[in-house]
Design a protein around this motif. Sequence first.
Motif, PDB file in Angstrom:
ATOM      1  N   GLU A 289      18.407   4.040  -9.101  1.00  8.27           N
ATOM      2  CA  GLU A 289      17.965   5.070 -10.047  1.00  8.27           C
ATOM      3  C   GLU A 289      16.913   6.116  -9.254  1.00  8.27           C
ATOM      4  O   GLU A 289      16.768   7.180  -9.573  1.00  8.27           O
ATOM      5  CB  GLU A 289      17.457   4.552 -11.274  1.00  8.27           C
ATOM      6  CG  GLU A 289      18.564   3.908 -12.348  1.00  8.27           C
ATOM      7  CD  GLU A 289      18.105   3.498 -13.403  1.00  8.27           C
ATOM      8  OE1 GLU A 289      17.081   4.347 -14.047  1.00  8.27           O
ATOM      9  OE2 GLU A 289      18.170   2.222 -13.918  1.00  8.27           O
ATOM     10  N   LEU A 290      16.044   5.127  -8.674  1.00  6.14           N
ATOM     11  CA  LEU A 290      14.959   5.831  -7.755  1.00  6.14           C
ATOM     12  C   LEU A 290      15.472   6.926  -6.783  1.00  6.14           C
ATOM     13  O   LEU A 290      15.253   8.111  -6.797  1.00  6.14           O
ATOM     14  CB  LEU A 290      13.889   4.847  -7.053  1.00  6.14           C
ATOM     15  CG  LEU A 290      12.983   5.580  -6.376  1.00  6.14           C
ATOM     16  CD1 LEU A 290      11.933   6.533  -7.126  1.00  6.14           C
ATOM     17  CD2 LEU A 290      12.052   4.589  -5.838  1.00  6.14           C
ATOM     18  N   ALA A 291      16.381   6.647  -6.027  1.00  3.10           N
ATOM     19  CA  ALA A 291      17.277   7.412  -4.979  1.00  3.10           C
ATOM     20  C   ALA A 291      17.714   8.654  -5.771  1.00  3.10           C
ATOM     21  O   ALA A 291      17.733   9.614  -5.351  1.00  3.10           O
ATOM     22  CB  ALA A 291      18.128   6.699  -4.127  1.00  3.10           C
TER      23      ALA A 291
ATOM     24  N   SER B 273       0.807  -1.236   0.044  1.00  2.00           N
ATOM     25  CA  SER B 273       0.003   0.013   0.064  1.00  2.00           C
ATOM     26  C   SER B 273       0.700   1.311   0.153  1.00  2.00           C
ATOM     27  O   SER B 273       0.599   2.298  -0.601  1.00  2.00           O
ATOM     28  CB  SER B 273      -0.885   0.053   1.170  1.00  2.00           C
ATOM     29  OG  SER B 273      -1.435   1.348   1.212  1.00  2.00           O
ATOM     30  N   ALA B 274       1.690   1.334   0.778  1.00  2.00           N
ATOM     31  CA  ALA B 274       2.725   2.504   0.961  1.00  2.00           C
ATOM     32  C   ALA B 274       3.257   2.783  -0.311  1.00  2.00           C
ATOM     33  O   ALA B 274       3.691   3.815  -0.881  1.00  2.00           O
ATOM     34  CB  ALA B 274       3.556   2.405   2.104  1.00  2.00           C
ATOM     35  N   LYS B 275       3.981   1.657  -1.002  1.00  4.28           N
ATOM     36  CA  LYS B 275       4.675   1.767  -2.234  1.00  4.28           C
ATOM     37  C   LYS B 275       3.639   2.333  -3.523  1.00  4.28           C
ATOM     38  O   LYS B 275       3.875   3.239  -4.122  1.00  4.28           O
ATOM     39  CB  LYS B 275       5.368   0.638  -2.801  1.00  4.28           C
ATOM     40  CG  LYS B 275       6.390   0.271  -1.796  1.00  4.28           C
ATOM     41  CD  LYS B 275       6.934  -1.234  -2.066  1.00  4.28           C
ATOM     42  CE  LYS B 275       8.005  -1.488  -1.221  1.00  4.28           C
ATOM     43  NZ  LYS B 275       8.844  -2.336  -1.575  1.00  4.28           N
ATOM     44  N   GLU B 276       2.387   1.759  -3.426  1.00  2.65           N
ATOM     45  CA  GLU B 276       1.361   2.321  -4.492  1.00  2.65           C
ATOM     46  C   GLU B 276       1.202   4.074  -4.069  1.00  2.65           C
ATOM     47  O   GLU B 276       1.188   4.765  -4.879  1.00  2.65           O
ATOM     48  CB  GLU B 276      -0.046   1.622  -4.146  1.00  2.65           C
ATOM     49  CG  GLU B 276       0.122   0.397  -4.840  1.00  2.65           C
ATOM     50  CD  GLU B 276      -0.152   0.277  -6.043  1.00  2.65           C
ATOM     51  OE1 GLU B 276      -0.547   1.155  -6.689  1.00  2.65           O
ATOM     52  OE2 GLU B 276       0.065  -0.852  -6.802  1.00  2.65           O
ATOM     53  N   ALA B 277       1.205   4.430  -2.749  1.00  2.00           N
ATOM     54  CA  ALA B 277       0.826   5.783  -2.569  1.00  2.00           C
ATOM     55  C   ALA B 277       2.070   6.644  -2.658  1.00  2.00           C
ATOM     56  O   ALA B 277       2.018   7.725  -3.165  1.00  2.00           O
ATOM     57  CB  ALA B 277       0.627   5.737  -0.683  1.00  2.00           C
ATOM     58  N   PHE B 278       3.417   6.124  -2.653  1.00  2.00           N
ATOM     59  CA  PHE B 278       4.366   6.711  -2.906  1.00  2.00           C
ATOM     60  C   PHE B 278       4.549   7.016  -4.337  1.00  2.00           C
ATOM     61  O   PHE B 278       4.790   8.068  -4.861  1.00  2.00           O
ATOM     62  CB  PHE B 278       5.825   6.137  -2.334  1.00  2.00           C
ATOM     63  CG  PHE B 278       7.169   6.716  -2.636  1.00  2.00           C
ATOM     64  CD1 PHE B 278       7.369   7.727  -2.198  1.00  2.00           C
ATOM     65  CD2 PHE B 278       7.815   6.288  -3.676  1.00  2.00           C
ATOM     66  CE1 PHE B 278       8.504   8.495  -2.674  1.00  2.00           C
ATOM     67  CE2 PHE B 278       8.990   6.782  -4.360  1.00  2.00           C
ATOM     68  CZ  PHE B 278       9.353   7.969  -3.601  1.00  2.00           C
ATOM     69  N   SER B 279       4.150   5.937  -5.108  1.00  2.00           N
ATOM     70  CA  SER B 279       4.457   6.268  -6.773  1.00  2.00           C
ATOM     71  C   SER B 279       3.147   7.221  -7.115  1.00  2.00           C
ATOM     72  O   SER B 279       3.569   7.988  -8.005  1.00  2.00           O
ATOM     73  CB  SER B 279       4.178   4.731  -7.489  1.00  2.00           C
ATOM     74  OG  SER B 279       2.771   4.445  -7.145  1.00  2.00           O
TER      75      SER B 279
ATOM     76  N   LEU C 107       3.990   3.155 -11.456  1.00  2.00           N
ATOM     77  CA  LEU C 107       4.769   2.204 -11.245  1.00  2.00           C
ATOM     78  C   LEU C 107       5.645   2.217 -12.397  1.00  2.00           C
ATOM     79  O   LEU C 107       5.725   1.019 -13.084  1.00  2.00           O
ATOM     80  CB  LEU C 107       4.268   0.789 -10.792  1.00  2.00           C
ATOM     81  CG  LEU C 107       3.797   0.905  -9.265  1.00  2.00           C
ATOM     82  CD1 LEU C 107       3.053  -0.353  -9.104  1.00  2.00           C
ATOM     83  CD2 LEU C 107       4.940   0.793  -8.300  1.00  2.00           C
ATOM     84  N   HIS C 108       6.372   3.189 -12.739  1.00  2.00           N
ATOM     85  CA  HIS C 108       7.324   3.201 -14.011  1.00  2.00           C
ATOM     86  C   HIS C 108       8.590   3.736 -13.444  1.00  2.00           C
ATOM     87  O   HIS C 108       8.722   4.359 -12.625  1.00  2.00           O
ATOM     88  CB  HIS C 108       6.533   4.057 -15.228  1.00  2.00           C
ATOM     89  CG  HIS C 108       5.158   3.594 -15.629  1.00  2.00           C
ATOM     90  ND1 HIS C 108       4.979   2.970 -16.539  1.00  2.00           N
ATOM     91  CD2 HIS C 108       3.975   4.222 -15.325  1.00  2.00           C
ATOM     92  CE1 HIS C 108       3.628   2.628 -16.532  1.00  2.00           C
ATOM     93  NE2 HIS C 108       3.153   3.456 -15.890  1.00  2.00           N
ATOM     94  N   MET C 109       9.529   3.377 -14.354  1.00  2.00           N
ATOM     95  CA  MET C 109      10.850   3.754 -14.082  1.00  2.00           C
ATOM     96  C   MET C 109      11.043   5.336 -13.760  1.00  2.00           C
ATOM     97  O   MET C 109      10.226   6.075 -14.259  1.00  2.00           O
ATOM     98  CB  MET C 109      11.946   3.661 -15.178  1.00  2.00           C
ATOM     99  CG  MET C 109      12.233   1.952 -15.211  1.00  2.00           C
ATOM    100  SD  MET C 109      12.971   1.363 -13.699  1.00  2.00           S
ATOM    101  CE  MET C 109      14.241   1.780 -13.783  1.00  2.00           C
ATOM    102  N   PRO C 110      11.786   5.928 -12.808  1.00  2.00           N
ATOM    103  CA  PRO C 110      12.590   5.015 -11.919  1.00  2.00           C
ATOM    104  C   PRO C 110      11.950   4.189 -11.037  1.00  2.00           C
ATOM    105  O   PRO C 110      12.442   3.545 -10.210  1.00  2.00           O
ATOM    106  CB  PRO C 110      13.640   5.970 -11.505  1.00  2.00           C
ATOM    107  CG  PRO C 110      12.667   7.371 -11.363  1.00  2.00           C
ATOM    108  CD  PRO C 110      11.797   7.131 -12.441  1.00  2.00           C
ATOM    109  N   MET C 111      10.603   4.322 -10.812  1.00  2.00           N
ATOM    110  CA  MET C 111      10.060   3.666  -9.549  1.00  2.00           C
ATOM    111  C   MET C 111       9.765   2.194  -9.568  1.00  2.00           C
ATOM    112  O   MET C 111       9.028   1.611 -10.754  1.00  2.00           O
ATOM    113  CB  MET C 111       8.464   4.428  -9.223  1.00  2.00           C
ATOM    114  CG  MET C 111       7.548   3.684  -8.229  1.00  2.00           C
ATOM    115  SD  MET C 111       8.518   3.722  -6.659  1.00  2.00           S
ATOM    116  CE  MET C 111       7.418   2.493  -5.955  1.00  2.00           C
TER     117      MET C 111
END
Length: 132
Positions: free
Chosen positions: A98-100, A59-65, A72-76
């Motif tokens: 790459e995300l960082a 859930s948190a990764k979805e919210a962050f994206s 949910l596409h590069m760099p995520m």
Amino acid sequence: MIFGIGTDVCDLRRIAATLERRGDRFAEKVLGPTELKVFQHRRAKVEARGLAYLGTRFSAKEAFSKAIGVGLHMPMTWRACEILNRPSGQPYLQLHGELAEWFDARQLRAQVTLSDESDYAVSFVVVETDTP
């Protein structure tokens, strides 16, 4: 200044069904290396605790994206974004690769909160910047 806001609600029953269908491959796809160790440890103690952990991270990764505006596409990528806990229990984001680099280049910072209750997990992410 707010760069973006994201929220997500996750049905833990869906996560459980996916785990049952795909086995640990699902957790290995979604969780980063540190998260995966925590998941395995919690799951070994109590299955429901492991499931809740996986659901809150999903859930948190979805919210962050959503908050960073790339979905949910590069760099995520799932594994490049970890939601860990400080000793106090406060969740925080640890980004890799790459995300960082993408996140740091934009001088962004993020706050995350998550919670779970019975069948659901919910998360909320605020991404901020000092530059307009």
